[in-house]
Design an enzyme around this catalytic site. Structure first.
Site, mmCIF file in Angstrom:
data_model
loop_
_atom_site.group_PDB
_atom_site.id
_atom_site.type_symbol
_atom_site.label_atom_id
_atom_site.label_comp_id
_atom_site.label_asym_id
_atom_site.label_seq_id
_atom_site.Cartn_x
_atom_site.Cartn_y
_atom_site.Cartn_z
ATOM 1 N N ARG A 257 -7.202 6.253 -1.924
ATOM 2 C CA ARG A 257 -5.861 6.465 -2.470
ATOM 3 C C ARG A 257 -5.985 7.410 -3.658
ATOM 4 O O ARG A 257 -6.251 6.986 -4.774
ATOM 5 C CB ARG A 257 -5.271 5.113 -2.900
ATOM 6 N N HIS A 261 -0.778 3.976 -7.033
ATOM 7 C CA HIS A 261 -0.292 3.031 -6.019
ATOM 8 C C HIS A 261 1.156 3.350 -5.664
ATOM 9 O O HIS A 261 1.543 3.348 -4.502
ATOM 10 C CB HIS A 261 -0.398 1.601 -6.550
ATOM 11 N N TYR A 270 -7.125 1.639 -14.952
ATOM 12 C CA TYR A 270 -8.096 0.735 -14.321
ATOM 13 C C TYR A 270 -9.180 1.433 -13.492
ATOM 14 O O TYR A 270 -10.058 0.790 -12.967
ATOM 15 C CB TYR A 270 -7.381 -0.317 -13.460
HETATM 16 C C1 TPP Z 1 2.417 -11.112 -0.678
HETATM 17 C C2 TPP Z 1 2.387 -10.036 -1.725
HETATM 18 N N1 TPP Z 1 1.571 -10.151 -2.800
HETATM 19 C C3 TPP Z 1 1.549 -9.176 -3.734
HETATM 20 C C4 TPP Z 1 2.348 -8.074 -3.611
HETATM 21 C C5 TPP Z 1 2.263 -6.951 -4.632
HETATM 22 N N2 TPP Z 1 1.564 -5.829 -4.010
HETATM 23 C C6 TPP Z 1 2.239 -4.797 -3.457
HETATM 24 S S1 TPP Z 1 1.227 -3.686 -2.769
HETATM 25 C C7 TPP Z 1 -0.150 -4.538 -3.224
HETATM 26 C C8 TPP Z 1 -1.528 -4.019 -2.909
HETATM 27 C C9 TPP Z 1 -1.813 -3.941 -1.462
HETATM 28 O O1 TPP Z 1 -3.013 -3.274 -1.294
HETATM 29 P P1 TPP Z 1 -3.520 -2.776 0.102
HETATM 30 O O2 TPP Z 1 -3.227 -3.782 1.144
HETATM 31 O O3 TPP Z 1 -4.922 -2.343 -0.051
HETATM 32 O O4 TPP Z 1 -2.565 -1.521 0.408
HETATM 33 P P2 TPP Z 1 -2.456 -0.141 -0.402
HETATM 34 O O5 TPP Z 1 -1.341 -0.323 -1.397
HETATM 35 O O6 TPP Z 1 -3.747 0.146 -1.039
HETATM 36 O O7 TPP Z 1 -2.077 0.882 0.608
HETATM 37 C C10 TPP Z 1 0.199 -5.714 -3.902
HETATM 38 C C11 TPP Z 1 -0.757 -6.683 -4.439
HETATM 39 C C12 TPP Z 1 3.212 -7.990 -2.495
HETATM 40 N N3 TPP Z 1 3.997 -6.952 -2.272
HETATM 41 N N4 TPP Z 1 3.209 -8.970 -1.560
#
Ligand code: TPP
Ligand code: MG
Length: 357
Positions: A257, A261, A270
């Site tokens: 990425r 985010h 971070y």
């Molecule tokens: C159940 C839940 N927990 C926490 C969040 C907050 N959140 C949104 S995106 C994210 C990270 C997800 O990371 P990843 O699956 O690696 O996808 P990326 O964003 O890196 O594409 C989090 C913790 C959420 N949306 N839903």
């Protein structure tokens, strides 16, 4: 790094044993979608900073994994997105203006502004609405696949998710069900190394994410996610297997990425910039361009023309979308139930009869 399937070499040549041998048109289209996604991201992040859209989740660095996978599916297969795949919606034929209308939540947003910002849907292209909770789209995808199997429909489902999603209960539920019922699902994990501020090393003690498939009784394959041909090849094989009744596959696309985010995130708090620079050197776009050039299909003039065309297309879409007003307040009662229940009708009538200022 653990080995991953790779097709395009650094010099733009391909591994002859693995090259999916795309025709010129397909290869140029693949580059076009990736470039569109890249330019769109930059433009939408700028619009967000100017307060013209509310929120945006970029996919910088992940274009090959997104476009390569989407193009590997047949047009009537289903795509169940995570929240970072506008390129896949565009591959499915979603008009740019419609996408921008959804970013703005205006009167021509098919979801009438009911969804969260940047959570679009493209029904005509079998592209499901984005669900923000991490991982919840995976049981949906398996359910679609299983339903198609029961109906004898020879289609497959492509489900996108991130490395962080592999820590959710929904991931386990979906993988287990798909394995047992041999649901025709391609699980495309975009391992971009981060889940907001949490590195992948804190998501799992496994050496790879792909190997998790073994525990559910099906194959997992790890591909270089910065290589569109590698992703295309692995996804296409998985989709064919699914359609032949051989069940699901987990494809782990190793990416990065490069951007934040989302428009609400500041990754400098971070992570180390040197890590970003190391991955940027493997940027999927210049790499694919080298492959096109080496094939004799691309030059500087093509590049300049493409950038100009895409820039103009996006400007036109934004200008047109900005002329469209917000959805009428009465639309907040629409599309909630198939048939409006009495209490909601009462509220809507009272709302519509209110004195106007
Ligand atoms: C159940 C839940 N927990 C926490 C969040 C907050 N959140 C949104 S995106 C994210 C990270 C997800 O990371 P990843 O699956 O690696 O996808 P990326 O964003 O890196 O594409 C989090 C913790 C959420 N949306 N839903
Ligand atoms: Mg991630």
């Amino acid at each position: 790094m653990v080995d991953a399937l790779r097709v395009i070499r650094d010099d733009g040549s391909t591994d002859p044993r693995l090259d999916p041998k795309l025709a010129k048109d397909e290869a140029v289209a693949m580059y076009r979608w990736m470039t569109l996604e890249r330019i769109l991201d930059n433009r939408m992040l700028a619009l967000q900073r100017q307060g013209r859209i509310g929120f945006y989740g970029p996919s910088l660095g992940q274009e090959a994994a997104i476009v390569g996978a989407a193009m590997a599916m047949d047009p009537d297969d289903w795509i169940v997105p995570q929240y970072r795949e506008p390129g896949a919606a565009l591959v499915r034929g979603m008009p740019l203006k419609e996408l921008v209308c959804q970013f703005m939540g205006n009167a021509e947003d098919p979801a009438k502004g009911h969804q969260m910002p940047c959570h679009y849907v493209y029904r005509k292209g079998n592209y499901l609405s984005i669900s923000s909770p991490v991982g919840t789209q995976l049981p949906h995808a398996v359910g679609i696949g299983w339903a198609m199997k029961l109906l004898g429909d020879k289609k497959a489902v492509l489900a996108f998710f991130g490395d962080g999603a592999t820590s959710t209960a929904d991931f386990h539920v979906a993988m287990n069900f798909a394995g047992v019922f041999r649901a025709p699902t391609v699980f495309l994990c975009n391992n971009n190394q981060w889940a907001i501020s949490v590195p992948v090393s804190k998501q799992t003690a496994s050496a790879t994410l792909a190997e998790k498939a073994n525990a559910y009784g099906f194959d997992g394959v790890r591909v270089d996610g910065m290589d569109a041909l590698a992703v295309y090849r692995a996804t296409r094989e998985a989709a064919h297997r699914a359609k032949d009744g051989l069940g699901p596959t987990l494809v782990e696309a190793v990416t990065y990425r490069i951007g934040p985010h989302s428009s609400s995130d500041d990754p400098s708090r971070y992570r180390d910039e040197s890590e970003v620079a190391a991955w940027q050197a493997r940027d999927p776009l210049p790499r694919f361009r080298r492959y096109l050039e080496r094939s004799g299909w691309w030059d500087d003039r093509d590049e300049a023309r493409l950038e100009q065309e895409i820039g103009d297309d996006i400007s036109r879409a934004v200008q047109e979308a900005e002329r469209i007003p917000p959805p009428g307040p009465d639309t907040m009662f629409a599309d909630v139930y198939a048939e409006m229940p009495a209490h909601l009708r009462e509220q809507m009538d009272a709302f519509l009869a209110r004195p106007r200022r």
